[in-house]
Design an enzyme around this catalytic site. Sequence first.
Site, PDB file in Angstrom:
ATOM      1  N   LYS A  20       0.923  -0.903  -0.148  1.00  0.00           N
ATOM      2  CA  LYS A  20      -0.240   0.135  -0.038  1.00  0.00           C
ATOM      3  C   LYS A  20       0.975   1.346   0.356  1.00  0.00           C
ATOM      4  O   LYS A  20       1.778   1.345   0.679  1.00  0.00           O
ATOM      5  CB  LYS A  20      -0.365  -0.356   1.539  1.00  0.00           C
ATOM      6  CG  LYS A  20      -1.900   1.127   1.194  1.00  0.00           C
ATOM      7  CD  LYS A  20      -3.075   0.897   2.531  1.00  0.00           C
ATOM      8  CE  LYS A  20      -2.484   1.447   3.845  1.00  0.00           C
ATOM      9  NZ  LYS A  20      -2.615   3.405   3.949  1.00  0.00           N
ATOM     10  N   ASP A  62      -2.981   4.299  -1.735  1.00  0.00           N
ATOM     11  CA  ASP A  62      -4.448   4.687  -0.817  1.00  0.00           C
ATOM     12  C   ASP A  62      -4.349   5.965  -0.603  1.00  0.00           C
ATOM     13  O   ASP A  62      -3.570   6.753  -0.055  1.00  0.00           O
ATOM     14  CB  ASP A  62      -4.530   4.411   0.711  1.00  0.00           C
ATOM     15  CG  ASP A  62      -5.135   4.412   1.667  1.00  0.00           C
ATOM     16  OD1 ASP A  62      -6.104   4.993   1.130  1.00  0.00           O
ATOM     17  OD2 ASP A  62      -4.147   4.577   3.011  1.00  0.00           O
ATOM     18  N   LYS A  73      -7.722   7.952  -1.157  1.00  0.00           N
ATOM     19  CA  LYS A  73      -9.187   9.126  -0.060  1.00  0.00           C
ATOM     20  C   LYS A  73      -9.097   9.946  -0.846  1.00  0.00           C
ATOM     21  O   LYS A  73      -9.240  11.134  -0.248  1.00  0.00           O
ATOM     22  CB  LYS A  73      -8.523   8.877   1.128  1.00  0.00           C
ATOM     23  CG  LYS A  73      -8.448   7.475   1.839  1.00  0.00           C
ATOM     24  CD  LYS A  73      -7.742   8.009   3.841  1.00  0.00           C
ATOM     25  CE  LYS A  73      -7.822   6.641   3.870  1.00  0.00           C
ATOM     26  NZ  LYS A  73      -6.417   6.460   3.722  1.00  0.00           N
ATOM     27  N   ASP A  75     -13.907  15.052  -3.931  1.00  0.00           N
ATOM     28  CA  ASP A  75     -14.298  16.410  -4.286  1.00  0.00           C
ATOM     29  C   ASP A  75     -15.458  16.049  -5.670  1.00  0.00           C
ATOM     30  O   ASP A  75     -16.099  15.378  -5.212  1.00  0.00           O
ATOM     31  CB  ASP A  75     -12.709  16.704  -5.356  1.00  0.00           C
ATOM     32  CG  ASP A  75     -12.540  17.897  -5.489  1.00  0.00           C
ATOM     33  OD1 ASP A  75     -13.480  18.740  -5.805  1.00  0.00           O
ATOM     34  OD2 ASP A  75     -11.533  18.733  -5.792  1.00  0.00           O
ATOM     35  N   THR A  93     -11.990   5.539  10.984  1.00  0.00           N
ATOM     36  CA  THR A  93     -11.317   5.545  12.576  1.00  0.00           C
ATOM     37  C   THR A  93     -11.447   5.992  13.284  1.00  0.00           C
ATOM     38  O   THR A  93     -11.713   5.726  14.604  1.00  0.00           O
ATOM     39  CB  THR A  93     -11.104   4.053  12.366  1.00  0.00           C
ATOM     40  OG1 THR A  93      -9.720   3.779  11.827  1.00  0.00           O
ATOM     41  CG2 THR A  93     -11.198   2.610  11.642  1.00  0.00           C
ATOM     42  N   ARG A 121      -2.860  -6.796  14.099  1.00  0.00           N
ATOM     43  CA  ARG A 121      -1.722  -7.055  15.743  1.00  0.00           C
ATOM     44  C   ARG A 121      -1.885  -7.984  15.408  1.00  0.00           C
ATOM     45  O   ARG A 121      -2.614  -9.226  16.236  1.00  0.00           O
ATOM     46  CB  ARG A 121      -1.428  -6.154  16.656  1.00  0.00           C
ATOM     47  CG  ARG A 121      -1.812  -4.520  16.711  1.00  0.00           C
ATOM     48  CD  ARG A 121      -0.168  -3.708  16.159  1.00  0.00           C
ATOM     49  NE  ARG A 121      -0.437  -2.896  16.073  1.00  0.00           N
ATOM     50  CZ  ARG A 121      -0.193  -2.139  14.685  1.00  0.00           C
ATOM     51  NH1 ARG A 121      -0.756  -2.616  13.002  1.00  0.00           N
ATOM     52  NH2 ARG A 121      -0.238  -0.565  14.859  1.00  0.00           N
ATOM     53  N   ARG A 171       3.195  -1.084  10.590  1.00  0.00           N
ATOM     54  CA  ARG A 171       3.807  -1.637  12.145  1.00  0.00           C
ATOM     55  C   ARG A 171       4.645  -2.686  12.029  1.00  0.00           C
ATOM     56  O   ARG A 171       5.628  -3.168  12.500  1.00  0.00           O
ATOM     57  CB  ARG A 171       3.721  -0.278  12.619  1.00  0.00           C
ATOM     58  CG  ARG A 171       4.744   0.953  12.439  1.00  0.00           C
ATOM     59  CD  ARG A 171       3.619   2.008  13.050  1.00  0.00           C
ATOM     60  NE  ARG A 171       2.141   2.065  13.417  1.00  0.00           N
ATOM     61  CZ  ARG A 171       1.173   2.938  13.928  1.00  0.00           C
ATOM     62  NH1 ARG A 171       1.528   4.077  15.070  1.00  0.00           N
ATOM     63  NH2 ARG A 171      -0.238   2.190  14.091  1.00  0.00           N
TER      64      ARG A 171
HETATM   65  O1  C5P Z   1       0.965   0.402  11.252  1.00  0.00           O
HETATM   66  P1  C5P Z   1      -0.319   0.189  11.182  1.00  0.00           P
HETATM   67  O2  C5P Z   1      -0.755  -1.467  11.005  1.00  0.00           O
HETATM   68  O3  C5P Z   1      -1.111   0.833  12.121  1.00  0.00           O
HETATM   69  O4  C5P Z   1      -0.984   0.314   9.693  1.00  0.00           O
HETATM   70  C1  C5P Z   1      -2.046   0.622   8.935  1.00  0.00           C
HETATM   71  C2  C5P Z   1      -2.234   0.998   7.986  1.00  0.00           C
HETATM   72  O5  C5P Z   1      -3.796   1.256   8.132  1.00  0.00           O
HETATM   73  C3  C5P Z   1      -1.274   2.587   8.044  1.00  0.00           C
HETATM   74  O6  C5P Z   1      -1.253   3.658   6.877  1.00  0.00           O
HETATM   75  C4  C5P Z   1      -2.785   3.431   8.084  1.00  0.00           C
HETATM   76  O7  C5P Z   1      -3.165   5.072   7.864  1.00  0.00           O
HETATM   77  C5  C5P Z   1      -4.109   2.567   6.981  1.00  0.00           C
HETATM   78  N1  C5P Z   1      -5.390   3.070   8.040  1.00  0.00           N
HETATM   79  C6  C5P Z   1      -5.803   2.376   9.427  1.00  0.00           C
HETATM   80  N2  C5P Z   1      -7.303   2.980   9.769  1.00  0.00           N
HETATM   81  C7  C5P Z   1      -7.601   3.102   8.423  1.00  0.00           C
HETATM   82  C8  C5P Z   1      -7.519   3.535   7.618  1.00  0.00           C
HETATM   83  C9  C5P Z   1      -6.676   3.215   7.494  1.00  0.00           C
HETATM   84  O8  C5P Z   1      -4.865   2.064  10.194  1.00  0.00           O
HETATM   85  N3  C5P Z   1      -9.245   2.748   9.158  1.00  0.00           N
END
Ligand code: C5P
Length: 232
Positions: free
Chosen positions: A32, A59, A61, A64, A119, A181, A211
């Site tokens: 992504k 991504d 988003k 407009d 979220t 996670r 992460r």
């Molecule tokens: O590091 P992590 O696993 O939290 O990354 C999640 C990815 O998904 C990030 O790029 C974050 O911007 C994206 N994202 C999110 N929650 C959302 C929409 C997108 O964590 N509701």
Amino acid sequence: MGKDVIIALDFDSKEKTLAFLDQFTEEKPFVKIGMELYYAEGPAIVREIKARGHKIFLDLKLHDIPNTVKKAMAVLSGLDVDMTNLHAAGTKAMMEAALEGLTRPDGTRPLLIAVTQLTSTSQERMESDLLIEKPLDQVVMHYAKCAAESGLAGVVCSPLEAGKVHEVCGKDFVTVTPGVRFADGDAGDQVRVTTPAKAKELGSDYIVVGRPITQAADPVAAYRRCVSEFVG
Ligand code: C5P
């Protein structure tokens, strides 16, 4: 729907991104590219990662007026990405225009998915700032339904909502779910998290993982662990 793990390349430069991807010598993960990397490096980074053989979820988003989104989507489809997105709040007219713009002359197009409510938006904020007074989960499902009715392929949502989205919009409507996670990992700033195995059980089609893979001591091992828990 082919289940897959999408790695969020949340880096601020081409150098860091390519150094990360260079560690993957045996597989070509679906990745992504978000606003940070895209705004830092422009469309060239999309072309470069595509040329390396990765599938790409761009991504950005979009949100407009319909005509502007249609034209922007036409440009993105020329970049040959595999998935891209917009805000369902732009209305059905905007989503329909986006699909039109995204469709290539040969009739193919990247998967177009919608963001429902971010979220980061709470019930309280939605009421006070947006004057939307319905329950948040009802708003999310309504936006998902509008996206499906506009012909979109799916939505970004929490794994906890994936089952309900499939119930409302059909089993082929794609759910792309962040907030993943490992059971023994650090949640960081994500609040409602699930493991890759749980996301699979809840019916997610794609998990977006940042992460837990990018910051791991061994990113390739972390990616493989995600794939084996989520895909099979
Ligand atoms: O590091 P992590 O696993 O939290 O990354 C999640 C990815 O998904 C990030 O790029 C974050 O911007 C994206 N994202 C999110 N929650 C959302 C929409 C997108 O964590 N509701």
